[in-house]
Design a protein around this motif. Sequence first.
Motif, short mmCIF file in Angstrom:
data_model
loop_
_atom_site.label_atom_id
_atom_site.label_comp_id
_atom_site.label_asym_id
_atom_site.label_seq_id
_atom_site.Cartn_x
_atom_site.Cartn_y
_atom_site.Cartn_z
N ARG A 211 0.83 -1.20 0.00
CA ARG A 211 0.00 0.00 0.00
C ARG A 211 0.86 1.25 0.00
NH1 ARG A 211 -4.05 -1.92 4.90
NH2 ARG A 211 -4.81 -3.83 3.89
N TYR A 212 2.05 1.16 0.57
CA TYR A 212 2.95 2.30 0.63
C TYR A 212 3.94 2.29 -0.54
CZ TYR A 212 1.34 2.55 5.47
OH TYR A 212 0.56 2.63 6.60
N LEU A 213 4.49 1.13 -0.85
CA LEU A 213 5.62 1.04 -1.77
C LEU A 213 5.23 0.73 -3.21
CD1 LEU A 213 8.07 -0.96 0.52
CD2 LEU A 213 7.81 1.52 0.32
N HIS A 214 4.08 0.11 -3.41
CA HIS A 214 3.59 -0.20 -4.75
C HIS A 214 2.22 0.48 -4.92
CE1 HIS A 214 6.49 -3.46 -5.89
NE2 HIS A 214 6.63 -3.51 -4.59
N ARG A 215 1.19 -0.29 -4.72
CA ARG A 215 -0.19 0.21 -4.70
C ARG A 215 -1.01 -0.87 -3.99
NH1 ARG A 215 -1.88 0.84 -10.78
NH2 ARG A 215 0.20 1.72 -10.84
N PRO A 216 -2.17 -0.54 -3.42
CA PRO A 216 -2.97 -1.56 -2.74
C PRO A 216 -3.34 -2.69 -3.69
CG PRO A 216 -3.76 0.64 -2.19
CD PRO A 216 -2.76 0.81 -3.31
N LEU A 217 -3.35 -3.90 -3.18
CA LEU A 217 -3.76 -5.04 -3.98
C LEU A 217 -5.28 -5.03 -4.17
CD1 LEU A 217 -1.69 -7.84 -2.19
CD2 LEU A 217 -1.18 -6.80 -4.41
N THR A 218 -5.71 -5.41 -5.35
CA THR A 218 -7.13 -5.66 -5.54
C THR A 218 -7.49 -6.96 -4.84
OG1 THR A 218 -6.83 -6.98 -7.55
CG2 THR A 218 -7.00 -4.57 -7.81
N GLU A 219 -8.77 -7.22 -4.68
CA GLU A 219 -9.18 -8.47 -4.04
C GLU A 219 -8.66 -9.68 -4.83
OE1 GLU A 219 -13.21 -10.94 -2.73
OE2 GLU A 219 -13.37 -8.86 -3.41
N ALA A 220 -8.71 -9.60 -6.16
CA ALA A 220 -8.22 -10.71 -6.99
C ALA A 220 -6.72 -10.90 -6.81
CB ALA A 220 -8.56 -10.46 -8.46
N GLN A 221 -5.97 -9.81 -6.77
CA GLN A 221 -4.53 -9.91 -6.58
C GLN A 221 -4.20 -10.46 -5.20
OE1 GLN A 221 -3.54 -5.84 -7.36
NE2 GLN A 221 -3.08 -6.20 -9.53
N GLU A 222 -4.96 -10.05 -4.18
CA GLU A 222 -4.71 -10.54 -2.84
C GLU A 222 -4.93 -12.04 -2.75
OE1 GLU A 222 -6.68 -9.66 1.46
OE2 GLU A 222 -5.95 -7.91 0.33
N ARG A 223 -5.98 -12.51 -3.39
CA ARG A 223 -6.24 -13.96 -3.39
C ARG A 223 -5.17 -14.70 -4.18
NH1 ARG A 223 -10.94 -15.63 -1.33
NH2 ARG A 223 -12.43 -14.01 -0.73
N GLN A 224 -4.75 -14.11 -5.30
CA GLN A 224 -3.70 -14.74 -6.08
C GLN A 224 -2.39 -14.78 -5.29
OE1 GLN A 224 -3.16 -13.16 -10.03
NE2 GLN A 224 -1.20 -14.21 -10.33
N LEU A 225 -2.09 -13.68 -4.61
CA LEU A 225 -0.87 -13.65 -3.79
C LEU A 225 -0.91 -14.74 -2.74
CD1 LEU A 225 1.77 -12.39 -2.78
CD2 LEU A 225 0.40 -10.77 -1.45
N ALA B 26 7.09 6.73 -7.07
CA ALA B 26 7.36 7.56 -8.24
C ALA B 26 8.68 7.18 -8.90
CB ALA B 26 7.39 9.04 -7.83
N VAL B 27 9.67 6.78 -8.12
CA VAL B 27 11.02 6.58 -8.65
C VAL B 27 11.25 5.16 -9.16
CG1 VAL B 27 13.47 6.53 -8.04
CG2 VAL B 27 12.01 8.42 -7.24
N LEU C 172 2.88 -5.44 -11.27
CA LEU C 172 1.78 -5.72 -10.35
C LEU C 172 0.47 -5.15 -10.85
CD1 LEU C 172 1.11 -6.96 -7.60
CD2 LEU C 172 1.58 -4.74 -6.57
N ALA C 173 0.52 -4.08 -11.61
CA ALA C 173 -0.72 -3.46 -12.09
C ALA C 173 -1.48 -4.40 -13.01
CB ALA C 173 -0.41 -2.16 -12.81
N ARG C 174 -0.75 -5.32 -13.71
CA ARG C 174 -1.40 -6.21 -14.64
C ARG C 174 -1.58 -7.61 -14.09
NH1 ARG C 174 2.15 -5.88 -19.84
NH2 ARG C 174 0.57 -7.31 -20.61
N ALA C 175 -0.78 -7.97 -13.09
CA ALA C 175 -0.90 -9.30 -12.52
C ALA C 175 -2.27 -9.48 -11.87
CB ALA C 175 0.19 -9.51 -11.48
N GLY C 176 -2.80 -10.67 -11.98
CA GLY C 176 -4.05 -10.98 -11.34
C GLY C 176 -5.27 -10.69 -12.16
N ARG C 177 -5.11 -10.19 -13.41
CA ARG C 177 -6.27 -9.87 -14.23
C ARG C 177 -6.76 -11.06 -15.04
NH1 ARG C 177 -4.80 -3.88 -16.69
NH2 ARG C 177 -4.71 -2.80 -14.70
N ALA C 178 -5.92 -12.10 -15.13
CA ALA C 178 -6.32 -13.26 -15.94
C ALA C 178 -7.49 -13.97 -15.29
CB ALA C 178 -5.13 -14.20 -16.09
#
Length: 297
Positions: A124-138, A257-258, A291-297
């Motif tokens: 949530r701080y270093l990347h972006r919050p996980l979506t529910e689908a990404q959290e389950r995939q993780l 950002a960096v 990470l922005a694209r992972a979990g969309r499949a």
Amino acid sequence: MNRPDPVPPPPGGVLWSLAGDIRGLLMLPAALTMQVAHPAVGAGVDEHSVFRTDPWGRGERSVRSLQMWVYGGDAAAEEGRRLRQLHRTIRGTDTHGRPYHALSPENYAWVHATGFPVYQHAVRYLHRPLTEAQERQLYAEWLRVGRVLGIHDRDMPGTIEEFWPYYRKVLADDLEATAVVQDLVATDRPLPPPDRGPLPLRLLLRAFWPVILPPFVRFRRFVTIGLMPPDARAVIGLPWTDRQERRLRRFGYVVRAVVPVLPERLRYLPLAREARRKARSAGLIGRRRDLARAGRA
């Protein structure tokens, strides 16, 4: 009949974005501190680890091992077997007078389990919050890593819904500010200068270490406590203020950002970078799969 080796997480998954990204180095101290807050794990590390006498070597080996679990391919299971063999003789008595063994299901599973809530909180701080689908995939991928490490399915919660009650129970029943926790968040303990990396850099750090050390250990404490889930930090008794929270959010904004605009050779650790190159050559991931694209499949 021999069972086939467990398979690590697939290319292009959530862990392929998280585990080898340099931002993962900022998350590791929080996970380690949660691990050793369990009295049995803390006693094992206190009595058997070289983290005090060889902190940089110990850290390097830990990071490389973690990379192998995710990016090691056929070698991942062998690394899991090596770790289990390494921990077979780690046993003793904790500070409460209770016997422990590093490979007891309760202890071994907790060490692995800490990675999931730390990832879930810190991104949530270093990347972006996980979506529910990404959290389950993780979580599903983290279970796969657990199998690589030799953790039986019966010893880890099988779903996220089962994980959080298990997690809260360990927090309530077991965790405390062990001696190793206090060492890991201290700012007044001796720490030798880094002994890894190019010789000119090591010589430079050694020369200026008395100046570098105080802000370094303060920063280490800051990210260790800040990137730890709030319920864990509260149970362990690690202080965190609103002012520190605002500083962490500002720091996270800069990191977000960096880091994504860095070239891959700077953004990913070597083993992860090479695995991603091979996966890209095989058409398994795209050049900017993240990470922005992972979990969309």
